[in-house]
Each structure stands twice: as C-alpha cells, then as structure tokens.
Design a protein around this motif. Sequence first.
Motif, mmCIF file in Angstrom:
data_model
loop_
_atom_site.group_PDB
_atom_site.id
_atom_site.type_symbol
_atom_site.label_atom_id
_atom_site.label_comp_id
_atom_site.label_asym_id
_atom_site.label_seq_id
_atom_site.Cartn_x
_atom_site.Cartn_y
_atom_site.Cartn_z
ATOM 1 N N MET A 287 12.408 3.074 3.753
ATOM 2 C CA MET A 287 11.822 1.882 3.155
ATOM 3 C C MET A 287 10.971 1.138 4.174
ATOM 4 O O MET A 287 9.880 0.639 3.867
ATOM 5 N N MET A 288 11.450 1.049 5.403
ATOM 6 C CA MET A 288 10.678 0.392 6.460
ATOM 7 C C MET A 288 9.405 1.166 6.768
ATOM 8 O O MET A 288 8.341 0.591 6.989
ATOM 9 N N ASP A 289 9.511 2.494 6.799
ATOM 10 C CA ASP A 289 8.320 3.312 7.023
ATOM 11 C C ASP A 289 7.299 3.085 5.913
ATOM 12 O O ASP A 289 6.094 3.029 6.158
ATOM 13 N N GLY A 290 7.795 2.951 4.680
ATOM 14 C CA GLY A 290 6.883 2.703 3.566
ATOM 15 C C GLY A 290 6.187 1.367 3.690
ATOM 16 O O GLY A 290 4.996 1.252 3.377
ATOM 17 N N LEU A 291 6.899 0.343 4.141
ATOM 18 C CA LEU A 291 6.267 -0.955 4.350
ATOM 19 C C LEU A 291 5.188 -0.858 5.415
ATOM 20 O O LEU A 291 4.118 -1.460 5.285
ATOM 21 N N ALA A 292 5.447 -0.083 6.463
ATOM 22 C CA ALA A 292 4.439 0.100 7.508
ATOM 23 C C ALA A 292 3.189 0.783 6.955
ATOM 24 O O ALA A 292 2.062 0.375 7.249
ATOM 25 N N LEU A 293 3.379 1.820 6.137
ATOM 26 C CA LEU A 293 2.229 2.488 5.537
ATOM 27 C C LEU A 293 1.482 1.532 4.604
ATOM 28 O O LEU A 293 0.245 1.529 4.560
ATOM 29 N N GLY A 294 2.236 0.721 3.851
ATOM 30 C CA GLY A 294 1.597 -0.239 2.960
ATOM 31 C C GLY A 294 0.749 -1.250 3.706
ATOM 32 O O GLY A 294 -0.292 -1.694 3.213
ATOM 33 N N GLU A 295 1.181 -1.627 4.914
ATOM 34 C CA GLU A 295 0.424 -2.592 5.707
ATOM 35 C C GLU A 295 -0.893 -2.000 6.213
ATOM 36 O O GLU A 295 -1.825 -2.741 6.536
ATOM 37 N N THR A 296 -0.975 -0.675 6.325
ATOM 38 C CA THR A 296 -2.161 -0.047 6.906
ATOM 39 C C THR A 296 -3.154 0.449 5.862
ATOM 40 O O THR A 296 -4.170 1.039 6.224
ATOM 41 N N THR A 297 -2.866 0.245 4.584
ATOM 42 C CA THR A 297 -3.766 0.714 3.531
ATOM 43 C C THR A 297 -4.350 -0.481 2.784
ATOM 44 O O THR A 297 -3.771 -1.567 2.783
ATOM 45 N N PRO A 298 -5.510 -0.300 2.149
ATOM 46 C CA PRO A 298 -6.066 -1.398 1.356
ATOM 47 C C PRO A 298 -5.229 -1.651 0.115
ATOM 48 O O PRO A 298 -4.384 -0.841 -0.264
ATOM 49 N N GLY A 299 -5.490 -2.783 -0.523
ATOM 50 C CA GLY A 299 -4.760 -3.122 -1.736
ATOM 51 C C GLY A 299 -3.591 -4.045 -1.454
ATOM 52 O O GLY A 299 -3.255 -4.312 -0.290
ATOM 53 N N PRO A 300 -2.939 -4.551 -2.495
ATOM 54 C CA PRO A 300 -1.815 -5.473 -2.312
ATOM 55 C C PRO A 300 -0.632 -4.778 -1.665
ATOM 56 O O PRO A 300 -0.392 -3.581 -1.871
ATOM 57 N N LEU A 301 0.129 -5.533 -0.864
ATOM 58 C CA LEU A 301 1.272 -4.959 -0.160
ATOM 59 C C LEU A 301 2.328 -4.433 -1.121
ATOM 60 O O LEU A 301 3.079 -3.509 -0.788
ATOM 61 N N ILE A 302 2.403 -4.988 -2.323
ATOM 62 C CA ILE A 302 3.393 -4.522 -3.286
ATOM 63 C C ILE A 302 3.132 -3.065 -3.668
ATOM 64 O O ILE A 302 3.972 -2.420 -4.312
ATOM 65 N N MET A 303 1.999 -2.504 -3.233
ATOM 66 C CA MET A 303 1.758 -1.077 -3.437
ATOM 67 C C MET A 303 2.787 -0.219 -2.730
ATOM 68 O O MET A 303 2.837 1.002 -2.936
ATOM 69 N N VAL A 304 3.647 -0.838 -1.918
ATOM 70 C CA VAL A 304 4.750 -0.085 -1.330
ATOM 71 C C VAL A 304 5.610 0.548 -2.424
ATOM 72 O O VAL A 304 6.314 1.538 -2.181
ATOM 73 N N VAL A 305 5.530 0.030 -3.661
ATOM 74 C CA VAL A 305 6.276 0.663 -4.764
ATOM 75 C C VAL A 305 5.796 2.086 -4.995
ATOM 76 O O VAL A 305 6.578 2.934 -5.445
ATOM 77 N N ALA A 306 4.520 2.361 -4.713
ATOM 78 C CA ALA A 306 4.021 3.727 -4.864
ATOM 79 C C ALA A 306 4.710 4.656 -3.872
ATOM 80 O O ALA A 306 5.025 5.808 -4.194
ATOM 81 N N PHE A 307 4.942 4.160 -2.667
ATOM 82 C CA PHE A 307 5.684 4.934 -1.671
ATOM 83 C C PHE A 307 7.103 5.197 -2.163
ATOM 84 O O PHE A 307 7.610 6.325 -2.080
ATOM 85 N N VAL A 308 7.763 4.157 -2.682
ATOM 86 C CA VAL A 308 9.129 4.310 -3.186
ATOM 87 C C VAL A 308 9.168 5.338 -4.316
ATOM 88 O O VAL A 308 10.047 6.214 -4.350
ATOM 89 N N GLY A 309 8.208 5.245 -5.239
ATOM 90 C CA GLY A 309 8.166 6.196 -6.337
ATOM 91 C C GLY A 309 7.904 7.616 -5.873
ATOM 92 O O GLY A 309 8.515 8.571 -6.369
ATOM 93 N N PHE A 310 6.988 7.770 -4.914
ATOM 94 C CA PHE A 310 6.647 9.103 -4.395
ATOM 95 C C PHE A 310 7.869 9.730 -3.729
ATOM 96 O O PHE A 310 8.249 10.867 -4.025
ATOM 97 N N VAL A 311 8.497 8.960 -2.817
ATOM 98 C CA VAL A 311 9.649 9.496 -2.086
ATOM 99 C C VAL A 311 10.812 9.774 -3.041
ATOM 100 O O VAL A 311 11.499 10.794 -2.924
ATOM 101 N N GLY A 312 11.032 8.877 -4.006
ATOM 102 C CA GLY A 312 12.133 9.073 -4.946
ATOM 103 C C GLY A 312 11.983 10.328 -5.777
ATOM 104 O O GLY A 312 12.935 11.115 -5.933
ATOM 105 N N ALA A 313 10.778 10.543 -6.323
ATOM 106 C CA ALA A 313 10.565 11.730 -7.153
ATOM 107 C C ALA A 313 10.591 13.004 -6.313
ATOM 108 O O ALA A 313 11.072 14.053 -6.773
#
Length: 445
Positions: A287-313
């Motif tokens: 989850m922390m790694d996903g937040l770090a990736l979210g901070e380095t990409t454009p778009g809203p930070l709540i896009m970290v949900v895409a990381f959660v969804g990707f890793v979960g599936a």
Amino acid sequence: MTMTAPRHPSFGEAFLYWLRLGFISFGGPAGQIALMHAELVERRRWISEGRFLHALNYCMVLPGPEAQQLAIYLGWLLHRTWGGIVAGTLFVLPSLFILAGLTWGYLAFGDVPAVKGLFDGIKPAVVAIVVFAAWRIGARALKNRVLQAMAALSFVALFGFDVPFPAIVLAAGLIGAVGGRIAPQHFQTGGSHGAAKAGHGPALIDDDTPAPPHARFRWGYLLVLVGVALGLWAGAMALLLGQPVLRDMGGFFTKAALLTFGGAYAVLPYVYQGGVETFGWLSGPQMMDGLALGETTPGPLIMVVAFVGFVGAWTKEIFGPDALALAGLAGATVATFFTFLPSFVFILAGAPLVESTRGKLQFTAPLTGITAAVVGVILNLAVFFGWHVVWPRATAAAPFSGGVEVFSAAVAVVAFVALWRYQQDIVKVLAVCAGMGLLRSLSLV
C-alpha cells in the motif's frame, strides 16, 4: 490588456486542452488547480476569477477529488454535459494507463535488488509527505482551539480506539453544522483558495455573464442524469457477478468514493482497512509503495485505488496464473470506474443549482468541521506509515519497539526538511530519496 473577451472555444480545442492537462497534472490538488487557473483564467480567459473560485468552492464541499470535479464543472460550463464528461474522463485516463504500467513493472520486477532499493528510499519519503500534508492542512484549517480539539479527538479516536473512518467524517460534519449555528465564530472559513486577482482582462464567462441555457436547473435533466448514472452503476455491477473479487471492488470503491471528504490522504486509511485487512488484496508495505507511485504520476492522488485494484486482481489471479497482467488491468479499471463515477453525478446534477444560487452558498461550517477532523486522520496515517517504515520489526502490541531503521529515519527527516523548509517539489523529493535508496542497495551488494 486585451479589452475584448475571447471567442468561445470549439469542442475540439477544449478536448485537446483537457487531454494535455491529464498528462501534466502533477502536484496534487493544489498544483492541479493552479495549472487550470493559470491556463483557463489568466492565459485563455475562458472563465473569470470569480466564476472559477465559485465553482471551486462547491467542489470543496463534496466527497471526491476536488481538482477533477472542478475540471468536470468547467468542462460542463463550456460545452454542456458531454464537455463535463470529457474533461473529467481525460483528467484521470492518462494516469490510469501510466499507473497500470508502473504497477505491472513493480509486480513483475519488484524483487530485483535495484528496484527494492528504489522503494526503500521512496517509502520513508512517503512518511515525510504525509506528515507535511498534515502540517500544511492543519496550519490552514485549525484556526482556533475548537478546531484544534476536533483534530486531536479525531486522531485519538482512530489511533487509540479504531473508530471507523466514516463515523468520524459523519460526526465532524454534524458538529460543524450544529456549531455553525450556535457558535459560528469558531466555524468560519474563507472557503476559497485565494483572493481574486484583477487584471486578466474580460473573460468569455465573466463575473456578470448570465448562466447559459444548459446551466439552468431542470427537473427532467436531473432525473435523466441520476437514472443513467444508476443504470451505469447497476449494469457494471451486473457484469461483475461472475467475478467475486471485481464485484467486491465495485462495492468497496463506491463506498470509498462517497467518503473522500478532505482529499485522498483522508480516505487512505479507509482504503487501507478494506484493501489490506478486510479483503486481503495487498499488504501494508505494498500500500505504501502504491502511494509512492501515485505521487509520481499525473492525476489525482486518489488514483492509488488503481494500484490497489491492479495488485488485488493480480494477487487473486482472477483470470488464472497465465493472465496476471490482464487481471491487473481489469482490477485497476474497475477501481477507477467506481471511484470516479459519483464525482460526475455530483457535478452534473448539482452544478445547475450552484449556478442559480451563485454568491449565496453556505456550506462552510460542516466543511470546516470535517477538515479539522481530517487533519487528525492524516496524522494517524503518518504515524501508521512511520511505524511500518522506521520501526519495521514492531508489533501491534508494541508499535514503536524492535529498534529504529536508521536509514529510513534519516531519509524521512531529509525529505520533510526539503518539503517544509525549502519548499521542494514532491516529485523531485521522491526522485532524490529513490536515488538514495538505490545507492544504498548497490553498496550492500
């Protein structure tokens, strides 16, 4: 100064602008709002400062990412419903594909020492970023002892008693609503991101420009819009009936979307609880790694949900062990769709009412209460992340035991000083800290 208003942009011109914004919208909500202000208010003059801030004030009281909702609002004001849909979609679509690609690389090559070293430097930087966010929001929001007490109680409720995040948001909003009536002096706020600036010249949609015909409230439009949105939600959930993991994601991220008062940092504890503890889609460090990736990409930070969804599936292998990347993309898409759908409904349904009552909105007291509680929520998140990074061998019974990870603590301090004292850009700070982690990993080889 140009004394004539600009011509109305074509749909194609607006489309290209929103597409470009989706690729350059770094810097969190403040940076994204600043980008839109500089381009739409100052340079292109499609909308006046007053109308821009009025739209922003409405977005600030809604759950969800305010910068994306502001893009929807402005796109709708310029080009009706489809303009809002295009603006809001392009605000997050580039980030979805960029983050999905980065997440695939993270899962496929995360065990490589060099990649692990990068994240060993990024994780403590994330701790510093969250602490800095709590400080920055608190300095702006906690203007008196009542609000400071609400923030403290919010922190204690989460850290000491595990009170559910939705209950804290609801209680804070109710306290703000009641407090705004009986003690308004404690719950007053300016409600805008800055004072209006003069000197940009006349705008296409100026302060005194009448609302266009499509911006007038109509019951028929509202009923059709809500019906279509509910149909899309129900149809998407029906498509996921054969995939329990994706179905759970659809329901969970719908609830998360309705609770994101105060920005992404405020809802991250709720996403953590669901993604890590309830459903087991990913681990705490991931989850922390996903937040770090979210901070380095454009778009809203709540896009970290895409990381959660990707890793979960990916983790659950929903399409089998030979289709992990496809599963991850499906999970990221589902998480993104259900997280952002409510934002379109809030804006497209509420904006006509906002336009008709311009200058008369009285939302500030509940928002002030929620924002005060959010400071405590973010501080709890910082303590939680710090526990896992700086005290990696600690346990729930003794959260600060087992010895300090000196390197992580040092990187966190360096990152915080860079952000707080020297006002450095978050992406630059993450890059430097990642480099520190990489150098350390190479020196240990």
